[in-house]
Design a protein around this motif. Structure first.
Motif, PDB file in Angstrom:
ATOM      1  N   GLY A 234      56.557  52.281  96.818  1.00  0.00           N
ATOM      2  CA  GLY A 234      55.493  52.925  97.362  1.00  0.00           C
ATOM      3  C   GLY A 234      55.161  51.871  97.743  1.00  0.00           C
ATOM      4  O   GLY A 234      54.307  51.038  98.789  1.00  0.00           O
TER       5      GLY A 234
ATOM      6  N   THR B 189      61.079  61.113 101.751  1.00  0.00           N
ATOM      7  CA  THR B 189      60.275  62.244 101.006  1.00  0.00           C
ATOM      8  C   THR B 189      60.998  63.510 101.184  1.00  0.00           C
ATOM      9  O   THR B 189      60.495  64.340 101.083  1.00  0.00           O
ATOM     10  CB  THR B 189      58.916  62.134 102.054  1.00  0.00           C
TER      11      THR B 189
ATOM     12  N   VAL C 122      57.825  63.656  95.159  1.00  0.00           N
ATOM     13  CA  VAL C 122      57.051  63.847  95.674  1.00  0.00           C
ATOM     14  C   VAL C 122      56.799  64.779  96.898  1.00  0.00           C
ATOM     15  O   VAL C 122      54.969  64.971  97.004  1.00  0.00           O
ATOM     16  CB  VAL C 122      57.615  62.558  97.266  1.00  0.00           C
TER      17      VAL C 122
ATOM     18  N   LEU D 136      53.882  59.958  89.165  1.00  0.00           N
ATOM     19  CA  LEU D 136      55.244  58.927  90.075  1.00  0.00           C
ATOM     20  C   LEU D 136      54.853  57.395  90.080  1.00  0.00           C
ATOM     21  O   LEU D 136      55.165  56.763  90.442  1.00  0.00           O
ATOM     22  CB  LEU D 136      54.678  59.554  91.462  1.00  0.00           C
ATOM     23  N   HIS D 137      53.933  57.555  88.900  1.00  0.00           N
ATOM     24  CA  HIS D 137      53.875  56.710  87.888  1.00  0.00           C
ATOM     25  C   HIS D 137      54.642  55.782  86.606  1.00  0.00           C
ATOM     26  O   HIS D 137      55.149  55.158  85.790  1.00  0.00           O
ATOM     27  CB  HIS D 137      52.864  56.657  87.339  1.00  0.00           C
TER      28      HIS D 137
ATOM     29  N   ILE E 187      53.505  58.667 101.480  1.00  0.00           N
ATOM     30  CA  ILE E 187      54.138  58.437 100.195  1.00  0.00           C
ATOM     31  C   ILE E 187      52.592  57.613  99.715  1.00  0.00           C
ATOM     32  O   ILE E 187      52.841  57.210  98.482  1.00  0.00           O
ATOM     33  CB  ILE E 187      55.161  57.617 100.864  1.00  0.00           C
TER      34      ILE E 187
ATOM     35  N   VAL F 167      52.466  58.825  95.265  1.00  0.00           N
ATOM     36  CA  VAL F 167      52.346  57.933  94.116  1.00  0.00           C
ATOM     37  C   VAL F 167      51.582  57.417  93.923  1.00  0.00           C
ATOM     38  O   VAL F 167      51.342  57.013  92.103  1.00  0.00           O
ATOM     39  CB  VAL F 167      53.520  56.258  95.082  1.00  0.00           C
TER      40      VAL F 167
ATOM     41  N   TYR G 191      59.507  54.643  91.840  1.00  0.00           N
ATOM     42  CA  TYR G 191      57.978  55.096  92.679  1.00  0.00           C
ATOM     43  C   TYR G 191      56.939  54.037  93.179  1.00  0.00           C
ATOM     44  O   TYR G 191      56.543  53.879  94.156  1.00  0.00           O
ATOM     45  CB  TYR G 191      56.521  56.708  92.603  1.00  0.00           C
TER      46      TYR G 191
END
Length: 315
Positions: free
Chosen positions: A66, A292, A298, A57-58, A47, A51, A62
Motif C-alpha cells: 500500500g 494485483t 487482492v 490484507l492487514h 490497491i 489493502v 500488504y
C-alpha cells in the motif's frame, strides 16, 4: 520570456523541451501517456483501497505494498502532468519550481529504492522464518521501516537540492528533457557544479547499490529456502510473489543505475529520455499489474468491495 535580472542569476524559468524533435507524434503521445497516467493512478488507488478495506490484507506485506502504491502515485504525478503539457504547448517551469520538482521526484525515487529493499527483506523473513515471522515483523517494526524509507529519501535529496540551489543559471534556459533531472539541469549552470555532481554520484552509488545488494542477498536466501520445499502450491506461491517483485526491481534499479551511476553508457539524449520513461512510467504501471492481476487475495478483496458497493446501491 520570463527572463529578468536577479543579481548574477538572470534566468527565472526554464523550458522543458521534452520530445520536441518529433512534433508530429505529440498528439498521439499525449493520448497514450494520458491513458497510462490514468491507469497508474486508478490501478494503484485500487490497491490502496483493497489493502485498507480488507481485514485479511492487514499484514506487513500488504502494508508495504500500500505504501509503494501511494509512493508511485506521488512519484508519477511529479513528472507526468508537466510532460503531458509539453505535448500540447511549451512547458515552462520556474527555477524554484524546477528544483522543487527535482527534489520531490528524487526523494520519492530514493524512498522507493529503500522500500523495495524492505519488501524483499519482508519476503525473506516470511519464507525463511515462517514461525518467527509475526514476532520479527511486528507492527512497530513495520512502521519504523517504512518511516525510515520515506525519511531517507527526503533527507538524501534535500542535501543534493541544497547544493543545486547554490548554482547560478545565466542562460540558455532550455532543458532537453521532459522533467527537471540532475544532469540536464547542471549542464545549464554557469557556476562550478563539481561539488553537487560528486555528491550526487556518491549518494546515488550508496542509495542504489546498498538496497540492491540487500535485495539480491534476500532473494538468494529465499531461492535456497524455496528449493528445499517439495514442489507444490507453497513453492508456486512463493515463486509467484517473488518473481513479481523482481520484475519491478530489475526495471527500476537497472535504469537508475545506468542513468545516475554510469551516465556515459547512454550515448544520446533520446536514449536517456527513453531510459527515464522506464522508471517514471513503466515501473509505476508494473506495480498494479504485477501485484494485483497475479494476486488472488487482492482479487478477492476487490471483488468483495465491488459486491458491497453494488449491494449498497441496490438497497
Amino acid at each position: 520570456m520570463g527572463i529578468v535580472s536577479l543579481g548574477n542569476q538572470t534566468i527565472t524559468e526554464f523550458v522543458l523541451l521534452g520530445f520536441y524533435n518529433i512534433p508530429e507524434l505529440h498528439l498521439l503521445f499525449f493520448i497514450v501517456f494520458t491513458v497510462i497516467y490514468a491507469s497508474i493512478i486508478i490501478g494503484n488507488m485500487l490497491i490502496i483501497v483493497a489493502v485498507i478495506s480488507s481485514q485479511r490484507l492487514h499484514t506487513p506485506m500488504y502494508f508495504f505494498l500500500g505504501n509503494l502504491s501511494f509512493l508511485e502515485i506521488l512519484y508519477t504525478s511529479t513528472v507526468m502532468p508537466k510532460m503531458l503539457e509539453g505535448f500540447l504547448q511549451e512547458a515552462a517551469i520556474s527555477v524554484a519550481g524546477c528544483l522543487f520538482q527535482f527534489f520531490t521526484f528524487g526523494s520519492l525515487a530514493t524512498a522507493e529504492c529503500f522500500l523495495l529493499a524492505v519488501m524483499a527483506y519482508d519476503r525473506y523473513l516470511a519464507i525463511c522464518f515462517p514461525l518467527r515471522y509475526p514476532l520479527l515483523m511486528g507492527p512497530k517494526w513495520c512502521l519504523g521501516l517504512v518511516a525510515t524509507a520515506w525519511f531517507s529519501g527526503f533527507m538524501v535529496d534535500g542535501l543534493v537540492v541544497a547544493l543545486m540551489a547554490q548554482l547560478k543559471f545565466c542562460g540558455p534556459n532550455h532543458i532537453d528533457h521532459f522533467y527537471c533531472d540532475f544532469m540536464p539541469l547542471v549542464k545549464l549552470a554557469c557556476s562550478d557544479h563539481r561539488v553537487a555532481q560528486v555528491t550526487t554520484f556518491v549518494l546515488s552509488l550508496v542509495c542504489l547499490t546498498v538496497p540492491f545488494g540487500l535485495i539480491l542477498t534476500s532473494y538468494a536466501r529465499i531461492l535456497v529456502a524455496v528449493l528445499r520445499v517439495p514442489a507444490g502450491a507453497s513453492r508456486r506461491k512463493a515463486f509467484s510473489t517473488c518473481s513479481s517483485h523482481l520484475v519491478v526491481v530489475s526495471t527500476f534499479y537497472g535504469t537508475l543505475m545506468v542513468l545516475y551511476i554510469e551516465p556515459s553508457a547512454v550515448h544520446s539524449l533520446l536514449l536517456s529520455k527513453v531510459f527515464s520513461l522506464l522508471y517514471t512510467v513503466v515501473t509505476p504501471i508494473f506495480n498494479p499489474v504485477m501485484y494485483t492481476l497475479r494476486n488472488r487475495e487482492v482479487h478477492q478483496a476487490l471483488r468483495r468491495l465491488l459486491y458491497f458497493k453494488q449491494t449498497e446501491t441496490l438497497d
